[in-house]
Design an enzyme around this catalytic site. Structure first.
Site, PDB file in Angstrom:
ATOM      1  N   CYS A 196       0.874  -1.168   0.000  1.00  0.00           N
ATOM      2  CA  CYS A 196       0.000   0.000   0.000  1.00  0.00           C
ATOM      3  C   CYS A 196       0.911   1.217   0.000  1.00  0.00           C
ATOM      4  CB  CYS A 196      -0.868  -0.042   1.258  1.00  0.00           C
ATOM      5  SG  CYS A 196      -1.773   1.489   1.552  1.00  0.00           S
ATOM      6  N   CYS A 216      -0.812   4.112  -6.506  1.00  0.00           N
ATOM      7  CA  CYS A 216      -1.654   3.439  -5.513  1.00  0.00           C
ATOM      8  C   CYS A 216      -1.829   2.027  -6.026  1.00  0.00           C
ATOM      9  CB  CYS A 216      -3.001   4.154  -5.407  1.00  0.00           C
ATOM     10  SG  CYS A 216      -4.283   3.219  -4.527  1.00  0.00           S
TER      11      CYS A 216
END
Ligand code: DGL
Length: 251
Positions: A74, A181
């Site tokens: 992440c 992302c």
């Protein structure tokens, strides 16, 4: 050698599956525990302290399950908490993703670039250091508030509407797109539909190489000739997410 110990990998949801897929290409015989923190997503708008606490909780679980290495799949958690986690848990290696902005510098320095990431990543100190080190002065930083959420939801119509509203203005103006992302590699086709032909830059293949190197250096590679085993845990026990996760793994 730790043949039975797993690699722990986590994200705020199923986005980190795009990282795991790259890892599986290089490390096909390992055991993996994937933790999707969907109960607490999105991470993109949370404070550093909130993310540190959430990550700590996940890391404790991985340590209790005897993981040999932890992959932060992440970008937001990597940008905000990797330093904190490394300092707190000194006995386990952390491998953290980051937006592939240096790759743009290395391979396409002169071209206009769009960096798509969460607000948290774009505002973080870590990303700002990377950005100012490799700034090509032709870069637009776009915080995509809410985008990871609708990718997580898997609603194609909402994704298309979001991208039209936020990306249309860059059509024909950017050549490179940094997927900052881990959810965004799942919508490459939809991004292309709005922006036309662009080059994507994704940090996941580099993370996979780095992970393999760290395992080799520490003699932690599992060289049993067995296919990988993947355990999926979702913090809200969402069966639908589990289903989607394994569908994406198989694609
Ligand atoms: N997939 C995450 C990232 O790479 C975070 C998405 C979110 O929860 O906001 O930044």
């Amino acid at each position: 050698m730790n043949e039975n110990e797993a690699i722990g990998i986590f994200d705020s949801g199923i986005g980190g599956v795009t990282v795991l897929k790259e890892i599986l290409k290089l490390l096909p015989n390992e055991k993996y525990i994937y933790y999707s923190d969907s109960k607490n997503n999105p991470y993109g708008d949370k404070s550093d302290e909130e993310i540190n606490n959430l990550c700590e909780n996940i890391v404790e679980q991985f340590i209790n399950q005897n993981c040999k290495v932890i992959v932060i799949a992440c970008n937001t958690a990597s940008a905000k908490s990797a330093k904190y986690l490394r300092k707190k848990y000194k006995n386990i290696p952390f491998i953290a993703i980051e937006p592939a902005y240096k790759m743009v510098y290395d391979y396409a320095y002169n071209e206009p670039t769009l960096v798509m990431a969460t607000k948290g990543t774009i505002e973080s100190e870590k990303f700002n250091l990377l950005y100012h080190t490799y700034d090509n002065h032709k870069t637009i930083l776009l915080p995509c508030v809410g985008l990871a959420d609708i990718i997580e939801e898997g609603n194609k119509h909402k994704i298309e509407t979001y991208l039209e509203a936020h990306l249309e203005q860059y059509k024909g103006k950017v050549k490179n797109v940094v997927l900052g992302c881990t959810h965004y590699p799942l919508i490459k086709e939809e991004i292309k539909k709005v922006l036309g032909q662009v080059e994507f830059f994704n940090g996941a293949p580099y993370l996979a190489k780095h992970l393999k190197q760290v395992l080799e250096e520490n003699d932690l590679i599992c060289d049993k000739n067995e296919p990988s085993k993947i355990q999926f845990i979702d913090s809200s026990n969402d069966e639908q997410k589990k289903k989607r996760f394994f569908e994406i793994i198989k694609e």
